[in-house]
Scaffold this active site. Structure first.
Site, PDB file in Angstrom:
ATOM      1  N   THR A  56       0.856  -1.193   0.000  1.00  0.00           N
ATOM      2  CA  THR A  56       0.000   0.000   0.000  1.00  0.00           C
ATOM      3  C   THR A  56       0.887   1.237   0.000  1.00  0.00           C
ATOM      4  O   THR A  56       1.858   1.319   0.764  1.00  0.00           O
ATOM      5  CB  THR A  56      -0.937   0.024   1.211  1.00  0.00           C
ATOM      6  OG1 THR A  56      -1.771  -1.136   1.186  1.00  0.00           O
ATOM      7  CG2 THR A  56      -1.822   1.271   1.195  1.00  0.00           C
ATOM      8  N   PHE A 101       1.247   5.194   0.701  1.00  0.00           N
ATOM      9  CA  PHE A 101       0.681   6.270   1.512  1.00  0.00           C
ATOM     10  C   PHE A 101       1.361   7.588   1.140  1.00  0.00           C
ATOM     11  O   PHE A 101       2.521   7.609   0.709  1.00  0.00           O
ATOM     12  CB  PHE A 101       0.899   6.007   3.002  1.00  0.00           C
ATOM     13  CG  PHE A 101       0.154   4.807   3.536  1.00  0.00           C
ATOM     14  CD1 PHE A 101      -1.066   4.957   4.192  1.00  0.00           C
ATOM     15  CD2 PHE A 101       0.670   3.530   3.405  1.00  0.00           C
ATOM     16  CE1 PHE A 101      -1.751   3.860   4.694  1.00  0.00           C
ATOM     17  CE2 PHE A 101      -0.003   2.427   3.896  1.00  0.00           C
ATOM     18  CZ  PHE A 101      -1.217   2.586   4.541  1.00  0.00           C
TER      19      PHE A 101
END
Length: 386
Positions: free
Chosen positions: A269, A271
């Site tokens: 992921t 960010f």
């Protein structure tokens, strides 16, 4: 370098005569002053090598002087003086993040909090109920920065957060790539065979479908992964588990029954770290720049917009389109064929170059020829995978 000594002449309205107040050797970096004496008693103050000397004249008009040897020390200890800022002063070092406050969506134990701690290991994390609340906390000076998940290698882009980037005026100052480690958690003492159902965020459940099917576990959606872990811990039920992070297990006193149960081992992921002020771009390391723009009407205009980067050998690492909410439809006159309606889009692009580089500046200048709106969301260092 020796300093030259120049006489300074001052004309006074009264009848005066000139008297030399002080004449010092230029090699000692001192100064020579000539002052116009309009009265029989005047005072001069001369600063010499960190001292203040008071020079008094004779009451008479003769070319002479009487020196009062009174010295006042001024900043003899140079180490006490404030140091000038350098380019490195504009950037936080690894050891000065203890006072940084970072907002994130969720409760303690969320993956967003883990990303914030990866970027700033000693920071203070501030949980928020919604992503928009995390933005507002920065804008209201309640925190220094916010962390925002923007895309996942399996689930794709988080469109809601792209919209928030445009709605708010924060700047991207850093990116964090966090490998996902989905863990099956349960109350202390249970085995994974005892788990009949699990709670977690819908995306986490989707990323672990095969593992959960193999165990014959029912899936129940929760607000987020950390909330799922907190719920299981509070219930104390042995048949209920959660899919969450290692940090969530430690915070809520749960056992880790299995790690890395996601179907795709390369699950990452990305960010973004957001702040009120932009980072000053540099060229000492690889940088990434994020922009958003809308296009003018015309044939092949999207191709022309993307070509401004290819012409300068600038790589694009991300392109995302989102509807123009204020003007979702565009009416184009097709002359004899009537008019046509098209969806109007905003385009988000990440390109691998710093705004301090000439090629990036020329590319954006060229891009403006085809856009009706353009905004730089941030220029920040690329996180390199080692």
């Amino acid at each position: 370098m020796a300093l030259r000594c120049f006489p300074i002449w001052v004309c006074c309205p009264q009848t005066t005569h000139l008297s030399p107040l002080v004449s010092l050797d230029a090699k000692r970096r001192r100064f020579c002053f000539w002052e116009c004496s309009a009265s029989s008693s005047e005072r001069a103050v001369t600063a010499i090598e960190g001292e203040i000397r008071h020079e008094l004249k004779k009451p008479s008009g003769e070319m002479g002087l009487t020196q009062e040897s009174k010295s006042v020390t001024f900043h003899k200890d140079l180490s006490m003086l404030p140091k000038p800022l350098t380019a490195n002063s504009l950037y936080s070092s690894d050891g000065d993040d203890s006072k940084v406050r970072i907002s994130f969506q969720g409760i303690p134990g969320a993956y967003s909090e883990t990303a914030a701690l990866k970027a700033y290991p000693n920071c203070e994390t501030v949980p928020c109920e919604q992503f928009e609340t995390a933005f507002q906390a920065v804008e209201l000076w309640l925190v220094d920065k916010a962390v925002l998940p923007i895309e996942n290698s399996v689930g794709g882009s988080i469109h809601r957060n792209y919209d928030l980037l445009l709605r708010h005026r924060l700047h991207i100052v850093q990116e964090v790539q966090l490998p996902v480690n989905h863990c099956l958690l349960g109350v202390p003492g249970v085995m994974k065979e005892d788990i009949k159902c699990v709670l977690s965020h819908p995306q986490a459940l989707d990323q672990c479908v095969n593992s959960l099917n193999d165990l014959g576990i029912q899936r129940i959606s929760a607000k987020d992964t950390a909330t799922a872990a907190q719920t299981v811990s509070s219930s104390g039920k042995r048949e209920i588990g959660a899919i969450a992070s290692v940090r969530a297990a430690n915070l809520y006193g749960l056992d880790i029954l299995a790690e890395n149960i996601q179907d795709d081992a390369n699950n990452v992921t990305r960010f973004l770290i957001l702040a009120r002020e932009p980072m000053i771009p540099r060229t000492d390391r690889p940088y990434k720049t994020s922009i958003v723009f809308s296009l003018e009407e015309g044939p092949g205009v999207l191709f022309k917009a993307l070509a401004v980067f290819a012409l300068r050998s600038i790589s694009l690492s991300k392109i995302e389109s989102r509807p123009q909410r204020r003007r979702p439809l565009r009416v184009v006159d097709g002359s004899n064929n009537g008019s046509a309606k098209y969806f109007d889009y905003l385009f988000y692009i990440d390109f691998e170059a710093s705004m301090a580089e000439t090629c990036a500046q020329h590319a954006l200048g060229h891009l403006q020829e085809f856009t009706s709106f353009i905004r730089v969301l941030g220029c920040y260092p690329m996180e390199l995978v080692r």
